[in-house]
Design an enzyme around this catalytic site. Structure first.
Site, PDB file in Angstrom:
ATOM      1  N   ASP A 158      84.473  29.282  52.259  1.00 16.63           N
ATOM      2  CA  ASP A 158      85.189  28.087  51.408  1.00 16.63           C
ATOM      3  C   ASP A 158      85.247  27.359  49.690  1.00 16.63           C
ATOM      4  O   ASP A 158      84.438  27.053  49.333  1.00 16.63           O
ATOM      5  CB  ASP A 158      84.426  26.868  51.511  1.00 16.63           C
ATOM      6  CG  ASP A 158      84.046  26.763  53.432  1.00 16.63           C
ATOM      7  OD1 ASP A 158      84.940  26.974  53.591  1.00 16.63           O
ATOM      8  OD2 ASP A 158      83.261  25.633  53.970  1.00 16.63           O
ATOM      9  N   GLU A 160      77.056  31.868  58.993  1.00 18.62           N
ATOM     10  CA  GLU A 160      75.797  32.174  58.097  1.00 18.62           C
ATOM     11  C   GLU A 160      74.817  32.013  58.848  1.00 18.62           C
ATOM     12  O   GLU A 160      73.620  32.185  58.527  1.00 18.62           O
ATOM     13  CB  GLU A 160      75.978  32.472  57.139  1.00 18.62           C
ATOM     14  CG  GLU A 160      76.374  30.758  56.128  1.00 18.62           C
ATOM     15  CD  GLU A 160      77.604  29.826  57.044  1.00 18.62           C
ATOM     16  OE1 GLU A 160      78.013  28.656  56.486  1.00 18.62           O
ATOM     17  OE2 GLU A 160      78.615  31.155  57.039  1.00 18.62           O
ATOM     18  N   ASP A 182      82.848  29.270  62.441  1.00 17.06           N
ATOM     19  CA  ASP A 182      82.602  28.476  61.716  1.00 17.06           C
ATOM     20  C   ASP A 182      80.573  28.611  61.829  1.00 17.06           C
ATOM     21  O   ASP A 182      80.759  29.063  62.328  1.00 17.06           O
ATOM     22  CB  ASP A 182      83.312  27.289  61.019  1.00 17.06           C
ATOM     23  CG  ASP A 182      83.831  26.878  59.606  1.00 17.06           C
ATOM     24  OD1 ASP A 182      83.049  27.816  59.089  1.00 17.06           O
ATOM     25  OD2 ASP A 182      84.441  26.199  59.495  1.00 17.06           O
TER      26      ASP A 182
END
Length: 788
Positions: free
Chosen positions: A475, A405, A402
């Site tokens: 998300d 980035e 997760d």
């Protein structure tokens, strides 16, 4: 005094002029170098179809080791010549010319057809001080044809198929994964090899990339002739996609979050009790305990007292487990302490902001969580050391990486002044996911070949396909618009050369729905998203706030429950087709999710369709992306609705559900009751259908149905291996070629090629035609011809 004629004077001047011009460039083993208007330029062929263009201010050294590109220039036979003011370099596939007066570079196929041209005076260097380094802001502009469709740029949430007529700031984010690459319907691609925040702009005057930091301009032009060819060029340049395990193509369930091992295992047990297939369960964050222990990679939460037993119990129920890991660490973790000692923690605000769980964050108690420097090889070693000790040793099957980035909150300009191992964060910002995902892949491959690396990641950059990663679209907030946007987002991502991606089925945030599990509109949306997920590289239900397991939507006999169950079973029946398609990706550089331009580039009607795609090379998928059965807040199934869709020309089509044959090149309406997604099979296709199972490897493929969609000749290659190791890289696999001769009404099951441990020596195939004709044959690896 000797007189010289005017003619002789002209000849002398011409001689000196052409000699001077000939000295304007220097041949190199892979092309040429020159300097024009104080700009050093190099044309460097890597392969006959891929050329690198490098530009920098005259005399300024520009040497770069690419993070994305792993290909080395080949020894090629090139033709270099000068015609007037043009210097031309030609391979046996394409030609590049540079105007020695203006510096403009143009690209052509061998027939002389223009593919792409730089814009006159389209290069720009602006001095820029990046922290303490004197560097440049760099820009290159090109000229495209007016109606030329282009695709790529990564996962964007703009709903566009063709990426023309926009200005887009390319910087990694939660729901957008940027890749400075596009490919054209004309059969070429362009990769802008720069890792800093970059602006892509396309308007009537030009198409350009402009990056905030660059010691020079560095881009690759590739001519693949068609979309598949361009993808192949990009993978040759940046790395091939390895095989995923078969189990990753089954159904996956997750939730934000399972709060104990009993809760997680209870979900698996419930699926098994309901006889609903499942192959994977995912544990999200906070199994480590408090935010001060963020990403400790240990089960420190009291709800997980015996993690080894949890993993073993999941495996005993024939379910694989992956687990959430992040790109940041809490200040009380062992990783944080080691990373801090080597100055490998970055200093900007990331998630979570508070050490106390809950929303909004209580900033009286800052978490102290910091992102690690994934560009630092020693930092990547530390990351893997704790991952291996804390989780890999338990038998965890894969990694949910997760915030790759990574999360960057409350952004301040000085945040980009953080110095990484490879320069300022500003300089290398967009390549962060490539570095952190690659670190895990490389380390796991170094210690084990028994289990294929599988990484689910929230972000990606060019070349990430080589790291066994499946990128999800972030998300996203659940809505019909969001569902529509995921389709072109994933298609454009595939067209950059990265074949594996997925979405949070049902959408992550449920902000737009009151009481969503009881809300008819959300329930309808979830069912339609599940149908779309069936034809995605990974079928994974996930979200926050409200659980999304099938039994949360009712029980057998309820329309939503039945629709969800139907598509999970359909997914499993297609596993032989999906797994063979995954081999086509690895072996032949194909794509699983295929924008219509890949197979129907000559059909102008298909080029900008953003809500249809091919799943493999046989199935045309047309998801339903609007509410049809929620009226005045209530479910109403009294009337069957329909959606409009386009059947591309260049093929004829068969309705998957009814067997109706339809001509390509027409717009039709298809009835879409809640349990039907419009699905069409290309005539000539051969679909291998697997057995009904509860998990991917429950039953051997010893009796497969071969559905033959007659009307045209066709072929299919059935691929099998051991399903979860890297022995296939050494040739441990088998291929069975299957072909249909429509005129002769013959199906040929060819001789099996190759072998592997545990391979079926004999099996049955039941051949089924659209009209219901069936015939069952025995197959022992030798050629069988069946007349139908």
């Amino acid at each position: 005094m000797k007189m010289i004629s005017v003619g002789k004077i002209f000849m002398v001047l011409l001689f000196f002029s052409t000699t001077a011009m000939a000295q304007n460039f220097q041949e190199t083993p892979n092309g040429l170098k020159t300097t024009i208007h104080s700009v050093d330029v190099e044309v460097q062929f890597y392969t006959p179809t891929t050329v690198r263009i490098i530009k920098s201010p005259e005399g300024r050294e520009f040497v770069k080791n690419s993070l994305s590109v792993i290909e080395e220039p080949q020894n090629l036979k090139l033709s270099v010549k000068q015609t007037g003011q043009l210097a031309q370099v030609k391979s046996d596939q394409m030609e590049v010319s540079i105007n020695l007066e203006t510096g403009k570079i143009s690209f052509f196929d061998l027939s002389g057809r223009s593919l792409l041209q730089e814009k006159e005076k389209g290069v720009s260097f602006v001095d820029f001080k990046d922290v303490e380094e004197e560097t440049l802001r760099v820009k290159q502009a090109y000229v495209l044809e007016k109606d030329e469709a282009i695709y790529g740029l990564g996962i964007l949430q703009n709903g566009k198929m063709s990426q023309r007529n926009q200005t887009k700031y390319l910087i990694q984010g939660n729901t957008e994964d940027v890749i400075p690459f596009f490919q054209s319907v004309k059969g070429y691609g362009l990769f802008w090899d720069n890792y800093s925040p970059t602006t892509f702009a396309d308007n009537e005057q030009e198409t350009s990339f402009e990056s905030e930091v660059g010691d020079g301009i560095d881009y690759y032009f590739m001519y693949g002739k068609n979309a598949d060819g361009v993808v192949a060029c990009m993978r040759n340049l940046t790395g091939q996609a390895p095989m995923f395990p078969l189990w990753t193509y089954g159904f996956w369930q997750s939730r934000e979050r399972y709060k104990s091992q009993d809760e997680l295992l209870g979900v698996v047990k419930k699926f098994r009790e309901l006889n609903v297939p499942i192959d994977g369960i995912i544990q999200d964050w906070q199994y480590w305990g408090s935010n001060y222990l963020w990403n400790a990679m240990e089960f420190l939460n009291p709800g997980f007292p015996n993690p080894q037993k949890m993993v073993n119990d999941a495996h005993d129920m024939n379910v694989h487990m992956i687990i959430s890991i992040w790109s940041s660490f809490g200040p009380k973790t062992k990783q944080y302490q080691e990373l801090e000692e080597i100055d490998a923690l970055l200093d900007f605000t990331t998630w979570p902001q508070s050490g106390i769980q809950g929303w909004p964050p209580n900033m009286d108690y800052p978490s102290g969580v910091r992102v690690y420097d994934a560009y630092h090889p020693a930092a990547r070693d530390i990351y893997w050391k704790y991952l291996k000790e804390g989780l890999f040793s338990l038998g965890i099957d894969g990694w949910w990486m997760d915030s790759t980035e990574p999360d960057h909150l409350d952004i301040q300009p000085e945040d980009y002044d953080n110095m990484t191992h490879m320069g300022s964060f500003r300089k290398v910002r967009n390549a962060y996911p490539l570095m952190t995902v690659g670190g895990v892949y490389d380390h796991q491959r170094a210690v084990s070949s028994d289990k294929r690396v599988f990484i689910l990641t929230r972000s990606a950059f060019a070349g990430q396909q080589r790291y066994g990663a499946n990128t999800w679209t972030g998300d996203v907030v659940a809505s019909w618009e969001a569902l529509r946007n995921q389709i072109p987002a994933g298609l454009n991502f595939s067209l950059t050369g990265i074949p594996h991606w997925n979405t949070d089925i049902g959408g992550f945030f449920l902000w737009e729905f009151k009481n969503p599990l009881d809300n008819p509109d959300y329930r309808e949306l979830h069912a339609r998203w599940m149908q779309f997920g069936t034809f995605s590289p990974m079928m994974r239900s996930h979200g926050e706030g409200y659980p999304r397991e099938i039994y949360q939507f009712g029980k057998k006999g309820d329309p939503i429950y039945d629709a969800i169950e139907k598509y999970i079973h359909l997914r499993y029946s297609l596993l032989p087709y999906i797994y063979s398609t995954s081999w086509d990706i690895t072996a032949n550089q194909s794509s699983m999710i295929r924008a219509l331009v890949m197979d129907f580039a000559d059909d102008t009607m298909a080029l900008d369709i953003n809500d249809q795609f091919m799943f493999g090379k046989s199935l045309l998928v047309c998801p339903v992306t609007e509410s049809m059965y929620t009226i005045d807040g209530k479910a109403d199934f009294s009337q069957t609705k329909s959606r409009e869709l386009y059947l591309p020309k260049g093929a004829n089509w068969v309705d998957f559900w009814t067997g109706e044959k339809l001509d390509g090149g027409q717009t039709i309406r298809k009835e879409t009751p809640l349990d039907i997604i419009p699905l069409y099979v290309k005539e000539g296709s051969i679909l291998p259908i697997g057995p009904q199972v509860q998990y991917a490897t429950e039953k051997p493929w010893d009796h497969l149905e071969l559905k033959v969609y007659d009307g045209a000749d066709g072929s299919f290659l059935l691929y099998e291996d051991e399903f979860d190791n890297y022995n296939y890289e050494s040739g441990a696999y088998s291929e069975i070629p299957i072909s249909w001769n429509n005129a002769a009404r013959k199906l040929t099951i060819g001789a099996r090629k190759g072998s592997f441990k545990g391979m079926l020596k004999s099996r049955k195939f039941t051949i089924t035609l659209i009209d219901g004709t069936t015939k069952t044959v025995d197959y022992n690896g030798k050629k069988v011809v069946v007349k139908l």
